[in-house]
Enzyme design. Structure first.
Site, mmCIF file in Angstrom:
data_model
loop_
_atom_site.group_PDB
_atom_site.id
_atom_site.type_symbol
_atom_site.label_atom_id
_atom_site.label_comp_id
_atom_site.label_asym_id
_atom_site.label_seq_id
_atom_site.Cartn_x
_atom_site.Cartn_y
_atom_site.Cartn_z
ATOM 1 N N HIS A 268 -4.862 1.992 -43.153
ATOM 2 C CA HIS A 268 -5.059 3.461 -42.876
ATOM 3 C C HIS A 268 -3.749 4.047 -43.531
ATOM 4 O O HIS A 268 -3.728 4.350 -44.837
ATOM 5 C CB HIS A 268 -5.171 3.841 -41.438
ATOM 6 C CG HIS A 268 -5.459 5.096 -41.118
ATOM 7 N ND1 HIS A 268 -5.794 5.829 -42.216
ATOM 8 C CD2 HIS A 268 -5.618 5.966 -40.026
ATOM 9 C CE1 HIS A 268 -5.971 7.196 -41.373
ATOM 10 N NE2 HIS A 268 -6.056 7.048 -40.216
ATOM 11 N N HIS A 309 -11.925 4.383 -52.160
ATOM 12 C CA HIS A 309 -11.545 4.912 -50.770
ATOM 13 C C HIS A 309 -12.638 4.510 -49.975
ATOM 14 O O HIS A 309 -14.170 4.688 -50.532
ATOM 15 C CB HIS A 309 -11.561 6.277 -51.040
ATOM 16 C CG HIS A 309 -10.938 7.157 -49.679
ATOM 17 N ND1 HIS A 309 -11.739 7.368 -48.743
ATOM 18 C CD2 HIS A 309 -9.591 7.384 -49.547
ATOM 19 C CE1 HIS A 309 -10.656 8.042 -47.803
ATOM 20 N NE2 HIS A 309 -9.628 7.975 -48.132
ATOM 21 N N ASP A 367 -3.121 7.937 -52.511
ATOM 22 C CA ASP A 367 -1.906 6.937 -52.083
ATOM 23 C C ASP A 367 -1.516 6.667 -53.453
ATOM 24 O O ASP A 367 -0.274 6.041 -53.446
ATOM 25 C CB ASP A 367 -2.534 5.904 -51.386
ATOM 26 C CG ASP A 367 -3.120 6.415 -49.886
ATOM 27 O OD1 ASP A 367 -2.297 7.170 -49.235
ATOM 28 O OD2 ASP A 367 -4.301 5.756 -49.667
#
Length: 432
Positions: A268, A309, A367
């Site tokens: 996460h 994702h 990210d």
């Protein structure tokens, strides 16, 4: 097109003469939802590991279309918000449902400033952790400590108390983050300043030695965007954890602490840290092709991090904003030739052109660039998820507030039991 009347799904079960009628609910955007609430009374549960096909609530806050690469906060695209708005305004939007007027924004910003400092007991608490204690463990503990500090007299059925809680948590989270960082560096607590913006104050309380610290506006803008891009992301694991914990009526600070604990997981909130670890393993732009080949090899454990994702099957809309921010920071700091950025750019080019990545829809996500940007700013990798925590707090507390502001049920998932059937206890002396 909206239907002209109620619609139902029919569930046919072996052994039953008539189907079970289940209402079909229509969202304002997205996929229709079959209401299975009555199945319990019919003697059935559904089985959905990971809740990948289950809507656990209804919400007005955030909408994601993973196939289209769309992220809307209260209807506003994240790209527009990141370009034209700021984190404080986004917090107000998530909580209130509309953009503030100039006077409303000024009043809200002032309320956040007034709540920035943290209680002395919480400040003292951080000193009991070792210097190498993990920052996310400290953040979980300090946020839980706020539950003890702000428990007496808290009434979550009162809207004024709920609003104060939201304001207090959003205001204090960057201060807790800075306190956690400074503890690891052996630096004393530095009180927040009233004259600085949200992101500026975070940079000041994190890195400054005294009030003469100079804040770079490009870095402050980058931090504000990083907070914005992580502000809310619908019913992910940590947000669902906050809602589940909050559904018990627990202290909201405890519910947020539970969310922080869920975010800590590497699947996460730890994804941007994993990107840096991957780039460190690759080591040099010259090694990219070899590692891409390893990623394509099913028998090789290496995986590219920061691509693909769980929700987005298209380009993560936050990734483009984060990419631009990354380049702005590197240009400002004069490190555009940094090997890590070069590796990131090479990987991104391959991911957008190589059939292997295209077929698997492994597009760069937020990210991928946020970790590189945070490293350039001077944030150590073990603090990355703490930054995520700071940005995600308004989303968590907005979902908590939305839930407890009207009638709600305590969360109680069911299970598919596969254990032993009933058996009689055998005394210890009689067991062979």
């Amino acid at each position: 097109m909206a239907s002209t009347g109620p619609r139902n799904a029919r569930l046919y079960v072996d052994g039953r003469e008539d189907p079970i009628e289940l209402p079909i609910l229509e969202p304002s955007l997205g996929t229709d939802v079959i209401d299975i609430g009555r199945l319990t009374n019919e003697g059935y549960f559904t089985y959905d590991p990971g809740f990948v096909s289950t809507a656990s609530c209804d919400s007005n806050i955030t909408y994601i279309d993973g196939d289209a690469g769309t992220l809307l906060h209260r209807g506003y695209p994240i790209e527009q918000l990141a370009e034209q708005s700021d984190f404080v305004e986004l917090c107000y939007l998530l909580l209130k449902g509309s953009l503030p007027s100039p006077s409303e924004k000024a009043s809200y910003a002032a309320a956040l400033v007034a709540e920035r400092d943290v209680p002395q007991g919480v400040r003292d608490m951080v000193g009991h952790f070792s210097r190498d204690a993990h920052p996310m463990g400290i953040m979980t503990a300090l946020t839980g400590a706020l539950a003890a500090e702000y428990h007496q007299g808290l009434d979550i059925t009162d809207e004024a108390d709920r609003w104060d809680t939201c304001t207090r948590l959003i205001a204090k989270m960057p201060t807790l983050a800075a306190l956690t960082y400074r503890h690891g560096k052996g630096k004393a607590y530095l009180p927040p300043r009233d004259d600085l913006s949200y992101a500026e104050n975070f940079l000041y309380t994190t890195f400054a030695d005294d009030e003469n610290y100079t804040i770079n506006p490009v870095i402050a803008k980058a931090m504000d965007r990083i907070f914005m891009l992580h502000a809310d992301h619908e019913q992910n694991a940590s947000t669902s954890t906050v809602r589940l914990a909050g559904s018990t009526g627990t202290n909201p600070y405890s519910a947020i602490a539970a969310g922080i604990a869920a975010l800590w997981g590497p699947s996460h909130g730890g994804a941007n840290e994993a990107v840096l670890n991957m780039l460190a393993e690759i080591g040099s732009p010259e090694n990219i092709d070899a590692y891409v080949a390893k990623a394509k090899d099913r028998n090789d454990p290496f995986r590219v991090m920061g691509f693909g994702h769980r929700v987005y099957k298209n380009y993560d809309p936050r990734a483009k904003v984060m990419q631009d921010t990354c380049h702005e920071v590197f240009a400002e700091l004069g490190v555009e030739g940094d090997p890590m950025l070069q590796m990131a750019q090479r990987l991104e080019k391959i991911a957008l052109e190589d059939e292997f990545f295209i077929e698997k829809r492994l597009y760069p996500n937020v990210d991928f660039y946020s970790g590189i940007t945070l490293k350039a700013v001077g944030i150590p990798t073990e603090m990355f998820t703490v930054i995520f925590t700071t940005g995600r707090t308004p989303g968590w507390i907005a979902h908590w507030r939305e839930m407890v502001s009207e009638a709600y049920k305590i969360g109680r998932p069911r299970q598919l039991y596969r254990g032993q059937t009933a058996r009689d206890y055998v005394p210890l002396a009689e067991r062979g």
